[in-house]
Design an enzyme around this catalytic site. Structure first.
Site, PDB file in Angstrom:
ATOM      1  N   ASN A 183      10.130  20.058 -29.821  1.00  0.00           N
ATOM      2  CA  ASN A 183      10.199  21.060 -29.087  1.00  0.00           C
ATOM      3  C   ASN A 183       8.878  21.773 -28.598  1.00  0.00           C
ATOM      4  OD1 ASN A 183      10.674  23.766 -28.046  1.00  0.00           O
ATOM      5  ND2 ASN A 183      11.961  24.282 -29.710  1.00  0.00           N
ATOM      6  N   HIS A 209      16.246  21.710 -22.025  1.00  0.00           N
ATOM      7  CA  HIS A 209      15.142  22.087 -22.966  1.00  0.00           C
ATOM      8  C   HIS A 209      15.402  21.259 -24.367  1.00  0.00           C
ATOM      9  CE1 HIS A 209      12.417  23.993 -25.708  1.00  0.00           C
ATOM     10  NE2 HIS A 209      13.471  24.675 -26.503  1.00  0.00           N
ATOM     11  N   CYS A 269      10.949  29.638 -24.640  1.00  0.00           N
ATOM     12  CA  CYS A 269      11.563  28.197 -24.502  1.00  0.00           C
ATOM     13  C   CYS A 269      12.123  28.242 -23.023  1.00  0.00           C
ATOM     14  CB  CYS A 269      12.202  27.700 -25.352  1.00  0.00           C
ATOM     15  SG  CYS A 269      11.422  27.503 -27.018  1.00  0.00           S
TER      16      CYS A 269
HETATM   17  N1  ACO Z   1      13.172  19.262 -44.424  1.00  0.00           N
HETATM   18  C1  ACO Z   1      14.153  19.264 -45.578  1.00  0.00           C
HETATM   19  N2  ACO Z   1      14.895  20.106 -45.805  1.00  0.00           N
HETATM   20  C2  ACO Z   1      14.899  21.280 -44.982  1.00  0.00           C
HETATM   21  C3  ACO Z   1      14.373  21.529 -43.922  1.00  0.00           C
HETATM   22  C4  ACO Z   1      13.166  20.459 -43.835  1.00  0.00           C
HETATM   23  N3  ACO Z   1      12.011  20.390 -42.847  1.00  0.00           N
HETATM   24  N4  ACO Z   1      14.240  22.506 -43.218  1.00  0.00           N
HETATM   25  C5  ACO Z   1      15.362  23.133 -43.926  1.00  0.00           C
HETATM   26  N5  ACO Z   1      15.641  22.190 -44.954  1.00  0.00           N
HETATM   27  C6  ACO Z   1      16.831  22.514 -45.836  1.00  0.00           C
HETATM   28  C7  ACO Z   1      17.348  24.214 -46.141  1.00  0.00           C
HETATM   29  O1  ACO Z   1      16.394  24.597 -46.909  1.00  0.00           O
HETATM   30  C8  ACO Z   1      18.530  23.881 -46.620  1.00  0.00           C
HETATM   31  O2  ACO Z   1      18.791  23.746 -47.807  1.00  0.00           O
HETATM   32  P1  ACO Z   1      19.705  24.331 -48.793  1.00  0.00           P
HETATM   33  O3  ACO Z   1      21.170  23.908 -48.242  1.00  0.00           O
HETATM   34  O4  ACO Z   1      19.389  23.850 -49.964  1.00  0.00           O
HETATM   35  O5  ACO Z   1      19.708  25.937 -48.548  1.00  0.00           O
HETATM   36  C9  ACO Z   1      19.108  22.800 -45.750  1.00  0.00           C
HETATM   37  O6  ACO Z   1      17.903  21.781 -45.458  1.00  0.00           O
HETATM   38  C10 ACO Z   1      20.032  23.015 -44.240  1.00  0.00           C
HETATM   39  O7  ACO Z   1      19.107  23.836 -43.622  1.00  0.00           O
HETATM   40  P2  ACO Z   1      19.912  24.386 -42.101  1.00  0.00           P
HETATM   41  O8  ACO Z   1      18.569  25.293 -41.679  1.00  0.00           O
HETATM   42  O9  ACO Z   1      21.232  25.021 -42.476  1.00  0.00           O
HETATM   43  O10 ACO Z   1      19.868  23.155 -41.401  1.00  0.00           O
HETATM   44  P3  ACO Z   1      20.314  22.899 -39.863  1.00  0.00           P
HETATM   45  O11 ACO Z   1      21.488  21.623 -40.071  1.00  0.00           O
HETATM   46  O12 ACO Z   1      20.946  24.310 -39.340  1.00  0.00           O
HETATM   47  O13 ACO Z   1      19.133  22.384 -39.195  1.00  0.00           O
HETATM   48  C11 ACO Z   1      17.427  23.677 -37.510  1.00  0.00           C
HETATM   49  C12 ACO Z   1      17.915  23.517 -38.878  1.00  0.00           C
HETATM   50  C13 ACO Z   1      16.993  22.391 -37.151  1.00  0.00           C
HETATM   51  C14 ACO Z   1      16.269  24.593 -37.336  1.00  0.00           C
HETATM   52  C15 ACO Z   1      18.484  23.887 -36.588  1.00  0.00           C
HETATM   53  O14 ACO Z   1      19.353  25.114 -36.835  1.00  0.00           O
HETATM   54  C16 ACO Z   1      18.304  24.011 -35.269  1.00  0.00           C
HETATM   55  O15 ACO Z   1      17.653  23.479 -34.478  1.00  0.00           O
HETATM   56  N6  ACO Z   1      18.442  25.352 -34.533  1.00  0.00           N
HETATM   57  C17 ACO Z   1      18.002  25.740 -33.236  1.00  0.00           C
HETATM   58  C18 ACO Z   1      16.428  25.758 -32.939  1.00  0.00           C
HETATM   59  C19 ACO Z   1      16.541  26.325 -31.479  1.00  0.00           C
HETATM   60  O16 ACO Z   1      17.216  25.745 -30.488  1.00  0.00           O
HETATM   61  N7  ACO Z   1      15.465  26.936 -31.087  1.00  0.00           N
HETATM   62  C20 ACO Z   1      15.508  27.474 -29.768  1.00  0.00           C
HETATM   63  C21 ACO Z   1      14.449  27.416 -29.102  1.00  0.00           C
HETATM   64  S1  ACO Z   1      12.879  27.849 -29.854  1.00  0.00           S
HETATM   65  C22 ACO Z   1      12.140  28.878 -29.052  1.00  0.00           C
HETATM   66  O17 ACO Z   1      12.421  29.509 -28.211  1.00  0.00           O
HETATM   67  C23 ACO Z   1      10.661  29.068 -29.690  1.00  0.00           C
END
Ligand code: ACO
Length: 321
Positions: free
Chosen positions: A278, A248, A113
């Protein structure tokens, strides 16, 4: 002194739009969850015949037209991608042939990214040393092809697209137009938080993206705020001097948290994650071109670019248009 001056930009998206509701038909997710946690409402997904190269070529043609330049005038092509058309040769060489560039340098940069930031800083260095005079810097991805479409924690987050920028070396000290400064970082110890579980030398497969999202999120906010401070300090400006931040586009909450940490008003942050999701290395130039074409970013604007991605890698660049 030689400066890398901005001449034009372009972008490209696949034909097919996939709204959140469509994904909810195949994985256990919902439009509400995706919008609330990420800000994403839809993404573009490449179809048959659409590849990283084809998107890059379309974005590059638009950037050259915007710059009023002929492909033959380009002597450097750097393409940032983690989803090349082939393991080799570099997708940049495919773009070079399709555009009709007959000479010069063409290669790919792999920093996921942050790829566009790495490509931009590399192009700037090559222009400054006189190795090249006119550069096409591209970010292009088809991440849909490395997603595990059964993993709801990752498949809802990404999309496909491309963005390109034309830079030209210009002599002179009178104006502050051009790339002012860049900072890049990497921390390979964080490999397991974000990686693809395949590759030519390990599994002989392409593999699928794996991410520990919440941990990546925490690192992203800290690393981005820190590199932005470095660039602000190095340029001798204050955060208020920045006209636009082009980040990004990973998650609307990361964009908000980073802007808050720096005291930047949300109105100065370009957000396209809602419609593009993304798109990895494509996301910064795609967001930049979108905001130029809708009239927000204009000639003379002071623009901050920033990104963080797999590796980890991260970086920021400041440019006066
Ligand atoms: N739909 C519904 N529920 C979901 C989904 C989904 N698509 N995905 C996860 N959940 C659930 C999880 O299982 C979890 O359930 P639980 O509480 O029963 O265990 C709950 O939702 C919360 O999940 P978290 O992973 O804690 O959710 P969070 O608020 O952290 O959001 C996310 C997740 C969107 C991935 C976030 O952490 C994020 O954006 N992270 C950074 C991503 C990023 O910046 N990447 C960098 C660049 S990418 C690259 O370089 C290729």
């Amino acid at each position: 002194m030689i400066r890398s001056v901005f001449r034009g930009s372009g972008s490209a998206l696949p034909v097919r739009v996939v709204p959140n509701a469509k994904l909810a038909e195949t994985v256990d997710t919902s439009d509400e969850w995706i919008v609330e946690r990420t800000g994403i409402r839809q993404r573009y997904i490449a179809g048959e015949g659409e590849t990283t190269a084809s998107l890059a070529i379309e974005a590059s043609r638009a950037a050259l037209a915007d710059a009023g330049m002929d492909a033959a005038e380009i002597d450097l092509i750097i393409l940032a991608t983690a989803t090349p058309d082939n393991t080799f040769p570099a997708t940049a060489t495919k773009v070079q042939a399709a555009l009709g560039c007959t000479g010069g340098i063409a290669f790919d940069v792999q920093a996921v990214c942050s790829g566009f930031l790495y490509a931009l800083a590399t192009a700037d260095s090559l222009l400054k040393t006189g190795m090249a005079t006119r550069a096409l810097v591209i970010g292009a991805e088809t991440f849909s092809r490395i997603l595990d479409w059964e993993d709801r924690t990752t498949c809802v987050l990404f999309g496909d697209g491309a963005g390109a920028m034309v830079l030209e070396a210009e002599e002179g000290e009178e104006s502050d137009r051009g790339l002012i400064t860049s900072r890049l970082h990497a921390d390979g110890a964080q490999h397991d938080l974000l990686y693809v579980d395949g590759g030519p030398s390990t599994t002989q497969t392409v593999g699928h993206l794996r991410m520990r999202g919440p941990e990546v999120f925490r690192h992203a906010v800290v690393n981005l705020a820190s590199v932005l401070r470095e660039v602000i300090e190095d340029a001798g400006i204050s955060a208020e001097d920045i006209d636009w931040v082009v980040p990004h586009q990973a998650n609307a909450r990361i964009l908000d948290a980073t802007a808050r940490k720096l005291g930047l008003p949300a109105e100065k942050v370009i957000v396209t994650v809602d419609s593009h999701a993304n798109t990895s290395a494509a996301s910064v130039p795609l967001a930049f071109d979108t905001a130029r074409r809708d009239g927000r970013i204009q000639d003379g604007s002071l623009v901050m670019f920033e990104a963080m991605g797999g590796g980890f890698t991260w970086g920021a660049s400041l440019m006066r248009l």
